[in-house]
Design an enzyme around this catalytic site. Structure first.
Site, short mmCIF file in Angstrom:
data_model
loop_
_atom_site.label_atom_id
_atom_site.label_comp_id
_atom_site.label_asym_id
_atom_site.label_seq_id
_atom_site.Cartn_x
_atom_site.Cartn_y
_atom_site.Cartn_z
N GLY A 3 0.79 -1.21 0.00
CA GLY A 3 0.00 0.00 0.00
C GLY A 3 0.83 1.27 0.00
O GLY A 3 2.06 1.26 0.15
N HIS A 4 0.13 2.40 -0.11
CA HIS A 4 0.80 3.70 -0.21
C HIS A 4 1.53 4.05 1.09
O HIS A 4 1.05 3.81 2.19
CB HIS A 4 -0.19 4.80 -0.61
CG HIS A 4 -1.37 4.95 0.29
ND1 HIS A 4 -2.41 5.80 0.01
CD2 HIS A 4 -1.69 4.37 1.47
CE1 HIS A 4 -3.30 5.74 0.96
NE2 HIS A 4 -2.89 4.88 1.86
N GLY A 5 2.74 4.58 0.92
CA GLY A 5 3.51 5.04 2.07
C GLY A 5 4.13 3.94 2.90
O GLY A 5 4.68 4.20 3.98
#
Length: 342
Positions: free
Chosen positions: A252-254
């Site tokens: 996922g993002h980050g």
């Protein structure tokens, strides 16, 4: 068994030459001067012209009946063996096997230094020396491709992406908003740098949050087929050096994954979680968002991680707990089921 349709056998080779090449052999007999090895095969299929290996003791019973001329075994192995098979003790028999495969085989498929006519390469893109750009590849503006890189058919490299030296990008990979280091391998169908799953809900309507981060991938990283790595919203998604990511993984993002970590197939890591250095996540593990997983943590397959984990811990289950507690829970559950009235 390696097929001659796809791999070229570089043998035969003398056993003495093999041992000299492996370097890490710590013990071997002195009766092999005239032995010639033609191929590498598993214990069950090996003939008197072949060498084999043993790294998992589950297969040690096959040493009794194998016809292999020689077999690489772990350092302290002392099991029963066919007296006609020479045992070669190595510090790490599986690593020795990996080196031996490279010594005996080469892919038949070659990649000449050229850009195929059907490829679309922007005028502002910089392509390094000795690169192969395959059929129907698209490389957009301001992309930088390092020397000796291979980009196979149908892949897409989006605007501004930096790809390091010696990269191997297989078919139908898409890369956007990414800076990627040297010696990276990305297998078929992987998707890197797309929007993360970030929404705000207002009055019953889900609104996509604009993602301004990128994906940063270090050196010597392997990314498996059909794996997806989302770019960050504000903070970047980071994959550090030496990571190995299997097929069908969702990052996922980050998310940040520390140096040398191994992520097995079908793992899902929710946004903004940090995985420490040299961690191992088994198949189908789920990591909730905004967690901190310490260095050298091991998570058993199909576990669900819902809280932070201290460095060095081994956990399992859903929700994941210390591995010994998980085993106790499993035993108690079995006992309760047995006691339950029919």
């Amino acid at each position: 068994m390696a097929s001659s349709n796809f791999y070229k056998n570089l043998g035969p080779r003398k056993l003495t030459t093999i041992i000299d090449f492996l370097h890490d052999i710590i013990e071997h007999p002195k009766i092999y001067e005239d032995i010639v090895i033609h191929d590498i095969k598993i214990l069950q299929e090996a003939s008197r012209n072949d060498i084999s290996f043993l790294s998992n003791t589950k297969y040690s019973e096959f040493l009794k009946t194998t016809n292999a001329a020689a077999c690489i075994v772990p350092k302290n192995f002392k099991g029963e063996v066919n007296p006609n098979t020479i045992l070669i003790h190595a510090e790490n028999s599986y690593f020795a096997y990996g080196k031996l495969i490279d010594f005996f085989y080469a892919p038949i498929k070659s990649y000449p230094a050229k850009i195929m006519k059907s490829a679309i390469v922007a005028a502002s893109a910089i392509i390094g020396k000795n690169c192969y750009i395959g059929h129907n590849v698209v490389i957009e503006d301001d992309v930088i491709i390092g020397d000796n890189s291979i980009i196979e058919a149908g892949s897409f490299i989006g605007r501004g992406v930096n790809l390091g030296r010696n990269a191997r990008i297989e078919q139908h990979v898409s890369i956007n908003y990414a800076i990627i280091g040297d010696d990276v391998v990305i297998l078929t169908g992987a998707k890197i740098g797309q929007d993360g799953f970030g929404f705000s809900t207002e009055k019953g309507v889900h609104h996509q949050i604009f993602h301004t981060g990128i994906v940063k991938i270090g050196n010597n990283v392997k990314i498996g087929a059909n794996t997806t790595i989302d770019r960050g919203s504000l903070q970047d998604t980071i994959i550090e050096d030496l990571c190995c990511i299997d097929n069908l993984v969702q990052i996922g993002h980050g998310v940040k994954i520390g140096k040398g970590s191994i992520i097995i197939a079908q793992v899902g890591i929710a946004g903004s979680s940090t995985i420490g250095k040299y961690c191992a996540l088994g198949g189908q593990v789920g990591i909730a968002g905004h967690l901190n997983i310490g260095d050298q943590v091991q998570v058993a397959a199909q576990s669900g991680v819902a809280q932070n984990i201290e460095a060095g811990k081994i956990v399992g289950g859903s929700p994941a707990v210390h591995i010994m507690n998980w085993h106790r829970q499993s035993i108690i559950m079995k006992q309760l089921i047995k006691k339950r009235p029919k």
